[in-house]
Write an enzyme that holds these catalytic residues in place. Sequence first.
Site, PDB file in Angstrom:
ATOM      1  N   GLU A  93      -5.280  -8.645  -0.959  1.00 12.63           N
ATOM      2  CA  GLU A  93      -6.257  -8.201   0.401  1.00 12.63           C
ATOM      3  C   GLU A  93      -7.730  -8.066  -0.084  1.00 12.63           C
ATOM      4  O   GLU A  93      -7.826  -7.207  -1.095  1.00 12.63           O
ATOM      5  CB  GLU A  93      -5.736  -6.795   0.921  1.00 12.63           C
TER       6      GLU A  93
ATOM      7  N   GLU B 253       0.966  -1.367   0.071  1.00 13.43           N
ATOM      8  CA  GLU B 253       0.001  -0.018   0.105  1.00 13.43           C
ATOM      9  C   GLU B 253       0.764   1.397   0.068  1.00 13.43           C
ATOM     10  O   GLU B 253       0.791   2.154   0.821  1.00 13.43           O
ATOM     11  CB  GLU B 253      -1.002   0.043   1.123  1.00 13.43           C
TER      12      GLU B 253
END
Length: 513
Positions: free
Chosen positions: A317, A194
């Site tokens: 994810e 991220e």
Amino acid sequence: MKLKIKLGITFTLMSGLLFGQSSVKLEATQGEVTIDRHIYGHFAEHLGRCIYDGFYVGEKNDSIPHANGVRKDVIEALRNLNIPNLRWPGGCFADTYHWKDGVGPKPQRPSIVNNWWGGVTEDNSFGTHDFLNMCELLGAEPYLAGNVGSGEVQELADWVQYVNFKGKSPMSDWRRQNGRDEPWKVKFWGVGNEAWGCGGNMTADYYTDIYRKYATFMSDWTNGSGLYRIASGANSADYNWTETLMKKIPSSLMKGMGLHHYAVINWDKKGSATKYSEEQYFRTMKSAWFMNELVEKNIAIMDKYDPKGKIDLIVDEWGGWYEVEPGTNPGFLYQQNTMRDAMIAGITLNIFNNHARRVKMANLAQAVNVLQAVILTEGKNMILTPTYHVMEMYKVHQDAKLIPISLQSTDFEFNNEKIPAVSVSASQDKQGHVHISLVNIDPNKKNKVRVDLGAVKAGKVTGRILTSKNLRDYNSFKKPTVITPVVYRDAKIVNGTIEVEIPAFSVLVLELI
């Protein structure tokens, strides 16, 4: 309204019926596409009670059976899923984790404050050796997420050498001193996590340059060690991020492109995991279905820059995200798991299966005690969630040949909004058995589905179904088996077709022999 999926699936939504009436046709394969087993991967972050007091209870624990500190019941349960891979140590934690602090004699390891998740102090007793040895017990391939946010290039290059190099070097010699002679040969490596957020709040252009630098020093000129390097991909619908990375990172440096998306109602007011309204349920299902659009649009960008399909889409994810259970640490993300979560799992895995040409890996968040967990623990006790059972039922698709489908689905309607009520995927395994997974997300209506087998020849059909009396039911430590799969006996083959009636909020997997 019609929704078209790239692999030949067409949804037609129909409303106004007292019960759902849907139809599916198994289509002829157009080139062989394998549903990679790694789509059924899992995720274990240093977050709440996922690692400590989840997987790991310590070598000195004399009340819970363990193997080198890892719970044996958790190992057995995950092995039963044929767990293909496990991602670690994060997540956001990955970009604060310094792996060298987690090797060597445990009493001498420095502690670390987990700033992202609860502000707790960890003693680094669970480190690289513990994780990689645990993966061997699980029969799973490790997926290591490297620290790009606060770590240096040399640190990541050293980690690769420490776990993978067989010859003599400073890092391999150190590994041997710490008790491991043979390298683990880790294939999957995430280059940061991220990067657009907790991994450094980087722009796509800046991360692209950083990625190229880190990826370069992880291997040699030709990536002779065969590392599968995965870039930190987009946050949900940030298609510019995907476009920038695909345009500027060559396939020689990147094998996988990440994507993260959670089925969430509202990030500021996520709602209870167990006490939700029908509107909240609809919003969650709509967000889960949005994964289909995300996958298709990302694939379209990847096809534009990589028409030969050298780079894979990695959804590392995904899952449902709600408010934590009352009385628990807000930073630990501990939540219960109802039939709503089974619906998310069924829909999402069908989406991944149907896009297996490009989707090659995915990681449910997370494995134990965090978010949409497959396992919950409390002291000596362990329970399996509805999501666990969906993953177990769907394991028949792992490494099977995708069978494209066409689907006419009735709609699930709420306040004049509509989404498909039925989700389907199909595959044929190496023994020639065909498996069809069907989900009816409608909370009120059963759904009658007619399956046209097309060219598939079968003489017998069996099935298993996951359902419950109430949408909000869940398995608790007092009642751990409220929701478990049972045999489904109402499917018959007649003239090349199967007609099934799927109860509201149910997952059904058929096997044709």
